[in-house]
Structures are given as C-alpha cells and as structure tokens.
Design a protein around this motif. Structure first.
Motif, PDB file in Angstrom:
ATOM      1  N   UNK A 174       5.956  10.997   3.541  1.00 25.78           N
ATOM      2  CA  UNK A 174       6.309  12.567   3.799  1.00 25.78           C
ATOM      3  C   UNK A 174       5.239  13.133   2.797  1.00 25.78           C
ATOM      4  N   UNK A 175       4.270  12.901   2.589  1.00 26.65           N
ATOM      5  CA  UNK A 175       3.333  13.840   1.865  1.00 26.65           C
ATOM      6  C   UNK A 175       3.592  13.673   0.418  1.00 26.65           C
ATOM      7  N   UNK A 176       4.547  13.089  -0.144  1.00 27.31           N
ATOM      8  CA  UNK A 176       4.839  13.037  -1.238  1.00 27.31           C
ATOM      9  C   UNK A 176       3.940  12.150  -2.305  1.00 27.31           C
ATOM     10  N   UNK A 177       3.386  10.911  -1.614  1.00 26.27           N
ATOM     11  CA  UNK A 177       2.322  10.204  -2.166  1.00 26.27           C
ATOM     12  C   UNK A 177       1.479   9.536  -1.145  1.00 26.27           C
ATOM     13  N   UNK A 178       0.133   9.271  -1.242  1.00 29.27           N
ATOM     14  CA  UNK A 178      -0.405   8.539  -0.270  1.00 29.27           C
ATOM     15  C   UNK A 178      -0.648   7.043  -0.793  1.00 29.27           C
ATOM     16  N   UNK A 179      -0.594   6.209   0.036  1.00 31.05           N
ATOM     17  CA  UNK A 179      -0.663   4.526  -0.115  1.00 31.05           C
ATOM     18  C   UNK A 179      -1.928   4.116  -0.517  1.00 31.05           C
ATOM     19  N   UNK A 180      -2.324   4.168  -1.593  1.00 31.58           N
ATOM     20  CA  UNK A 180      -3.905   3.599  -1.950  1.00 31.58           C
ATOM     21  C   UNK A 180      -3.663   2.469  -2.894  1.00 31.58           C
ATOM     22  N   UNK A 181      -4.590   1.714  -3.420  1.00 29.66           N
ATOM     23  CA  UNK A 181      -4.457   0.661  -4.468  1.00 29.66           C
ATOM     24  C   UNK A 181      -3.984   1.047  -5.853  1.00 29.66           C
ATOM     25  N   UNK A 182      -4.507   2.298  -6.207  1.00 33.38           N
ATOM     26  CA  UNK A 182      -3.876   3.006  -7.512  1.00 33.38           C
ATOM     27  C   UNK A 182      -2.396   3.135  -7.550  1.00 33.38           C
ATOM     28  N   UNK A 183      -2.057   3.611  -6.053  1.00 33.66           N
ATOM     29  CA  UNK A 183      -0.538   3.772  -6.170  1.00 33.66           C
ATOM     30  C   UNK A 183       0.526   2.487  -6.141  1.00 33.66           C
ATOM     31  N   UNK A 184      -0.250   1.357  -5.603  1.00 33.66           N
ATOM     32  CA  UNK A 184       0.328   0.042  -5.874  1.00 33.66           C
ATOM     33  C   UNK A 184       0.559  -0.327  -7.337  1.00 33.66           C
ATOM     34  N   UNK A 237       9.975  -9.135  -3.338  1.00 37.46           N
ATOM     35  CA  UNK A 237       8.851  -8.450  -4.160  1.00 37.46           C
ATOM     36  C   UNK A 237       7.527  -8.688  -3.474  1.00 37.46           C
ATOM     37  N   UNK A 238       7.590 -10.006  -2.834  1.00 39.15           N
ATOM     38  CA  UNK A 238       6.275 -10.261  -1.924  1.00 39.15           C
ATOM     39  C   UNK A 238       6.240  -9.493  -0.766  1.00 39.15           C
ATOM     40  N   UNK A 239       7.249  -9.116  -0.237  1.00 36.61           N
ATOM     41  CA  UNK A 239       7.352  -8.201   1.108  1.00 36.61           C
ATOM     42  C   UNK A 239       6.774  -6.903   0.540  1.00 36.61           C
ATOM     43  N   UNK A 240       7.351  -6.488  -0.515  1.00 37.30           N
ATOM     44  CA  UNK A 240       7.009  -4.702  -0.963  1.00 37.30           C
ATOM     45  C   UNK A 240       5.506  -4.801  -1.254  1.00 37.30           C
ATOM     46  N   UNK A 241       5.020  -5.740  -2.147  1.00 37.91           N
ATOM     47  CA  UNK A 241       3.671  -5.521  -2.454  1.00 37.91           C
ATOM     48  C   UNK A 241       2.495  -5.952  -1.258  1.00 37.91           C
ATOM     49  N   UNK A 242       3.177  -6.757  -0.304  1.00 35.95           N
ATOM     50  CA  UNK A 242       2.115  -7.065   0.759  1.00 35.95           C
ATOM     51  C   UNK A 242       2.134  -5.834   1.654  1.00 35.95           C
ATOM     52  N   UNK A 243       3.321  -5.242   1.827  1.00 36.70           N
ATOM     53  CA  UNK A 243       3.482  -4.092   2.444  1.00 36.70           C
ATOM     54  C   UNK A 243       2.281  -2.909   1.892  1.00 36.70           C
ATOM     55  N   UNK A 244       2.423  -2.635   0.585  1.00 37.32           N
ATOM     56  CA  UNK A 244       1.677  -1.860  -0.239  1.00 37.32           C
ATOM     57  C   UNK A 244       0.333  -2.117   0.043  1.00 37.32           C
ATOM     58  N   UNK A 245       0.011  -3.108  -0.096  1.00 33.52           N
ATOM     59  CA  UNK A 245      -1.401  -3.568   0.009  1.00 33.52           C
ATOM     60  C   UNK A 245      -2.135  -3.523   1.333  1.00 33.52           C
ATOM     61  N   UNK A 246      -1.345  -3.749   2.354  1.00 32.42           N
ATOM     62  CA  UNK A 246      -1.983  -3.539   3.740  1.00 32.42           C
ATOM     63  C   UNK A 246      -1.979  -2.114   4.173  1.00 32.42           C
ATOM     64  N   UNK A 247      -0.971  -1.427   3.389  1.00 32.71           N
ATOM     65  CA  UNK A 247      -0.955   0.054   3.811  1.00 32.71           C
ATOM     66  C   UNK A 247      -2.187   0.561   3.105  1.00 32.71           C
ATOM     67  N   UNK A 248      -2.491   0.183   1.780  1.00 24.78           N
ATOM     68  CA  UNK A 248      -3.607   0.871   1.012  1.00 24.78           C
ATOM     69  C   UNK A 248      -5.148   0.543   1.510  1.00 24.78           C
ATOM     70  N   UNK A 249      -5.071  -0.729   2.555  1.00 24.31           N
ATOM     71  CA  UNK A 249      -6.342  -1.085   3.188  1.00 24.31           C
ATOM     72  C   UNK A 249      -6.762  -0.241   4.219  1.00 24.31           C
ATOM     73  N   UNK A 250      -5.914   0.734   4.786  1.00 24.76           N
ATOM     74  CA  UNK A 250      -6.182   1.983   5.680  1.00 24.76           C
ATOM     75  C   UNK A 250      -7.404   2.785   4.923  1.00 24.76           C
ATOM     76  N   UNK A 251      -6.927   3.030   3.479  1.00 25.85           N
ATOM     77  CA  UNK A 251      -7.695   4.163   3.055  1.00 25.85           C
ATOM     78  C   UNK A 251      -9.046   3.438   2.617  1.00 25.85           C
ATOM     79  N   UNK A 252      -8.979   2.260   2.082  1.00 26.28           N
ATOM     80  CA  UNK A 252     -10.130   1.339   1.751  1.00 26.28           C
ATOM     81  C   UNK A 252     -11.237   1.248   3.067  1.00 26.28           C
ATOM     82  N   UNK A 253     -10.566   0.950   4.369  1.00 22.29           N
ATOM     83  CA  UNK A 253     -11.563   0.749   5.229  1.00 22.29           C
ATOM     84  C   UNK A 253     -11.978   2.079   5.716  1.00 22.29           C
TER      85      UNK A 253
END
Length: 538
Positions: free
Chosen positions: A501-511, A448-464
C-alpha cells in the motif's frame, strides 16, 4: 375462418423453414444428431425430428417468428420431417434470434451442438462410456503443450482457491482473458460469500472471547489469526471483481512481448507455479496434521466429554464458539470445516502473491533476454523505440498488479512478522510432548522459510526491472543512439516493484530490514518472558 387462415400461414412458414434447412445442410458431416429450438411469440416450443448439422449464416438473415396456435399444426410440422430418418426419430429444436442479438463468430456463422432426446437405454450407456473414455483417456501430445500465458500458468492455483471458496471468478479454464467474468448470479460467488461471512463470525467470537477472559499475549494470537483470515477472504472477494480487467491488460502485454520460441520456455512458468503450489500445499497439510496430533494429545489426557473422543476433539477446534453456546456434534463438524478453510486461506495468501511475483519477474526476464541477444548486433533506433514501449507496458502492468494486491501484500508481511515473533517468544517454553515440540519447530521453520522466499521473489521484480541498465552498458559505441539514452534514463529513474500500500517497496534492502526488525523485537520480547510455562489441561 380466421383459424383456417392462421393454420395455412403457419404451415406455409414451416414448409419454408424445412426447405431452407434442407438446402443449408452440411453434407460433409455424416449423420450427426443436432437440436434446435423454435420459440414463438407466445413462448410455445416446437419439437421435430431430423438428422443433420445445420450451419446458419447470419449475414442479414432473420427468420420471422413462427406462429403456433394449435397442437394439430405442431403434429403436421413434425410429420414434415419424418422423411429424414424413418427408423429412428430425434428431436430438432430451432431458435430464431433478432439480428442485433446474434453473437456471430469470425465467419458470421452459428454452430449448434449435438443433443439426442429420444435415445434408448443402450445408447445412453454408450454415451456415458464415451464420456468416461474422454475423461480417463491417455494423455496425448497436445495435452502437454503450453501457450506460455500467465492465465494458463495460474489456472491450478485459482482452481485450488475456488475449492476453498476464494477468488470466485468464472472462465478460469479458458486461455482467453475475455472469458473471465465475475457475477453475483454464480453459485461459486455465493459459496465464497457464505464462507467469508463465517470467517467474520469466527473472528467476532474470538474478539469477544478474548476480552471476556484474561487478556494476554496468548489470547491475541487467536484474534490475529481469525481476523487476518477474514480480511484475506474479503481481499480475495474484492480482487475477483478486478481480476478479469487485470488479466485482459496482462494478455495485451504478453502479445506485445517477444514470442517464446521453444516449448521449454513456454512451459517454464506453468511448471514453476505448479511446483510452488505442490510444495506449499504439502507443507501446509503436514503442519495441519501435526496440529491435529497436538489436539489429540489433550483429548486423550484431559477429554472434555468422557468416552467421546470425537466430540472432545471437535470441541477443542471451536472452543471460542462453545463458550457462548451449547456443544452439538453438527456445530463441532462445522467448526472443524471452518478451521480447515482458515488454515488454507492463511497459507494461500502467501502462495498467490508469490506466484504473481514469479510471473511478473518472468515477463521482465523475457524482454531482457531478448534485448541481450542484440547487444553485439547492429540495431536501429526503431528497434529500441519498440523495446522501450514494451518496457513501459510492463511497468504499467506491474503498477496495476500492485494496486490489485497491495493490501494482500501488506497483510501477508505483517501477519507473518507477528507470528514469527510470537513463535520465537515461545521457543524457550517447555512443551508437554514430543509431538508439540515437532509441531512447534516445524511450523516456525516453515513460516520463516515461506516469509523470506516470498520477500526474495517479490524483490526479484525490482532486480529484473533494473537489468536493462546492465545490457545497455554492453552495447558498442557505434550502435548507441539517443533513444537508448532515453531508455536508460527511464529505467534508472523508475522504481518498479511491488509495495505494501505504498508504505514500503519490496526490494532486497527491505528484506534485510525485515530480518533486523524481527531480531530487534525478539530481543525486547525475551526480556518479558520470565515464565517457563508448561501447557496443561487448564
């Protein structure tokens, strides 16, 4: 008569070569041993002795091929160079190229490395000791300096991956993206190919094994694990072919970005990636050791082979294979090796994508921090034109990265989502020992920790990537221009983020949506969990 004429022409050509070599010797190199190779049209190689470092300028110079027909001519050629050093003889080999085959450096010169061919035993020991001293020497200041490039930062991750047969790319130790290449002739490529085939065989055996017995939710777990490992290996094998071109584009973007002034800024990304790799590897190794302890429990309680605990342990790691074939110790060891490789590949997929997310976020932050320094300073229209071009390069790079790792991102999230639901479903079941309980909860929390850290760091690209809008709001009215308006409209309209694969974008709302999805599925699955199972020998 023709033989004598050939001998005279050969000796004349060799004397000319000797004269050229003596004239172009670099005297500021003191007594260095060098080797060159002379290749004749009939593939005969000539060896002769000399002490010097030769610098050959390639500006239109092309030696004729040296014709060597008899052994006497070779010996005369050797005797011509004995006057360089009479006490100790060394091999000198010269190779002649055609002008279009010469790969010259910036100064159109070729340097030849040192090699001694007639070295005594004591000299060989001295050379070995020198190599050991260079390898085991103390660290110096230049060893801890960083260039600040992503290729330098990702190097430990790629080295670890190649140990476990992933990402067979050559030239990862270089700081230049031009040195990266993928080739089918390399050993690491075939090493990765063989391991990938083994993963495919294991996934096939798991599928057949599951359908031969009672098909249940538990039997799907093995299919999902080994099938995802096989897909991960295929994805990284395909990614290694695209990696050199992606890194060349990344290097071009880094050259366009504002330069990092301090050593702390240049080393931040490399240290962060090393820490991610260290923590993830340590946690994965701990999880694997705990899984071994759970297998040892069953080996002691209900061994497969009496008085053979090692064979019973190896059999338990590859049960689906030995369902079809008779057990042998060699196949048991091979099964354990494949199991270790599979465990690493399962964790490495998350680690690799997380490192790419960190690096992509760092490059956007590098540009944003530079623009933030000029918020209250007078700026020109040309300044913002240059910043907008750099921002567009970063957006295109993010799109190229997304195209390269989109399948890996989708597989990572879907795989983690399935195993989280599977483990939470089993959380109400009784465990046969304290070791099983410890392993279960450690594995679930780590996943669980690894999954949410991965999702948050991926969402950081959109935030930045949206941060320039905050910077633009702080610019004074008198410094506002039409180029800033165009820049802000582009930032506001674009969706710069990684996707599956364009099905979804990794953003904070997606987390938040992923967390809600996990909770919803668990409430549904717990309704079917009516049995309080206790794992036994069966």
């Amino acid at each position: 008569m023709s033989t004598k004429i050939k001998k005279k022409k050969t000796l004349k050509t060799l004397k000319t070569c000797k004269k050229y070599i003596s004239q172009n010797t670099l005297h500021h190199h003191q007594q260095n041993q060098c080797h060159f190779r002379v290749i004749a049209p009939n593939s005969v190689e000539i060896e002769f002795s000399v002490l010097a470092v030769i610098k050959i300028f390639c500006c239109g110079v092309c030696f004729p091929a040296i014709l060597v027909s008899r052994f006497k001519g070779i010996m005369k050629f050797v005797s011509c160079f004995r006057n360089f050093n009479s006490s100790e003889r060394h091999l000198l080999q010269i190779k002649f190229w055609k002008p279009h085959e010469i790969l010259s450096s910036k100064h159109d010169s070729l340097f030849y490395k040192i090699k001694s061919a007639n070295v005594k035993q004591s000299q060989r020991k001295a050379i070995i000791m020198k190599l050991k001293h260079q390898i085991l020497r103390r660290g110096q200041k230049q060893d801890y300096l960083h260039v600040g490039s992503f290729q330098e930062a990702i190097r430990p991750v790629l080295l670890m991956a190649q140990v476990f047969a992933l990402m067979p790319v050559n030239g990862i130790s270089s700081n230049s993206a031009q040195d990266l290449k993928f080739s089918w002739t390399m050993v690491r490529t075939w090493y990765s190919f063989v391991i990938t085939v083994c993963f495919g065989i294991c996934s096939g055996f798991n599928i057949v094994f599951a359908f031969r017995g009672v098909f249940s939710f538990d039997s799907v777990e093995g299919i999902m694990f080994y099938t995802s490992i096989f897909l991960i290996a295929l994805i990284f094998f395909r990614m290694s072919q695209k990696w050199p071109s992606l890194m060349q584009q990344w290097q071009q973007v880094e050259q366009a970005l504002p330069q990092q002034s301090s050593e702390m800024e240049r080393s931040w990304l490399a240290h962060r990636i090393k820490m991610v790799l260290l923590v993830a590897t340590t946690c994965s190794l701990t999880e694997h050791l705990l899984s071994i302890l759970t297998i040892v429990y069953y080996v002691n309680r209900c061994p497969r082979f009496n008085n053979q605990p090692i064979d019973s342990f190896l059999f338990s790691n590859f049960t689906q294979f030995f369902y079809f074939f008779e057990y042998t110790t060699i196949m048991g060891i091979l099964g354990k090796i494949i199991n270790v490789y599979s465990t690493f590949a399962w964790s490495f997929n998350d680690v690799f994508v997380m490192c790419l997310c960190l690096a992509m976020t760092a490059k956007f932050r590098q540009l944003n921090d530079f623009m933030a320094k000029y918020v209250k300073k007078p700026t020109s229209r040309a300044f913002w034109i240059e910043r907008r071009r750099t921002y567009r390069m970063l957006c295109r790079l993010c799109g190229a990265v997304d195209d390269t790792i989109a399948v890996a991102t989708l597989l990572c999230l879907s795989n983690n989502l399935y195993f989280i639901c599977n483990k939470i479903l089993k959380s109400l079941q009784k465990k046969p020992s304290f070791t099983h309980t410890l392993y279960f909860w450690y594995s679930l929390i780590f996943l669980i920790f690894r999954t949410f850290i991965f999702a948050l760091w991926a969402a950081a690209i959109h935030e930045e990537s949206k941060r320039p809008l905050v910077i633009f709001r702080k610019i004074h009215r008198e410094y506002w221009c039409s180029e800033l308006k165009r820049f802000s409209e582009e930032v506001n309209a674009d969706c710069t983020a990684l996707s599956g694969m364009k099905f979804f974008y990794l953003t904070r709302s997606m987390v938040l949506s992923v967390a809600g999805t996990i909770l919803t599925y668990e409430l549904v699955l717990l309704q079917f969990n009516k049995k309080d199972l206790v794992n036994d020998c069966q």
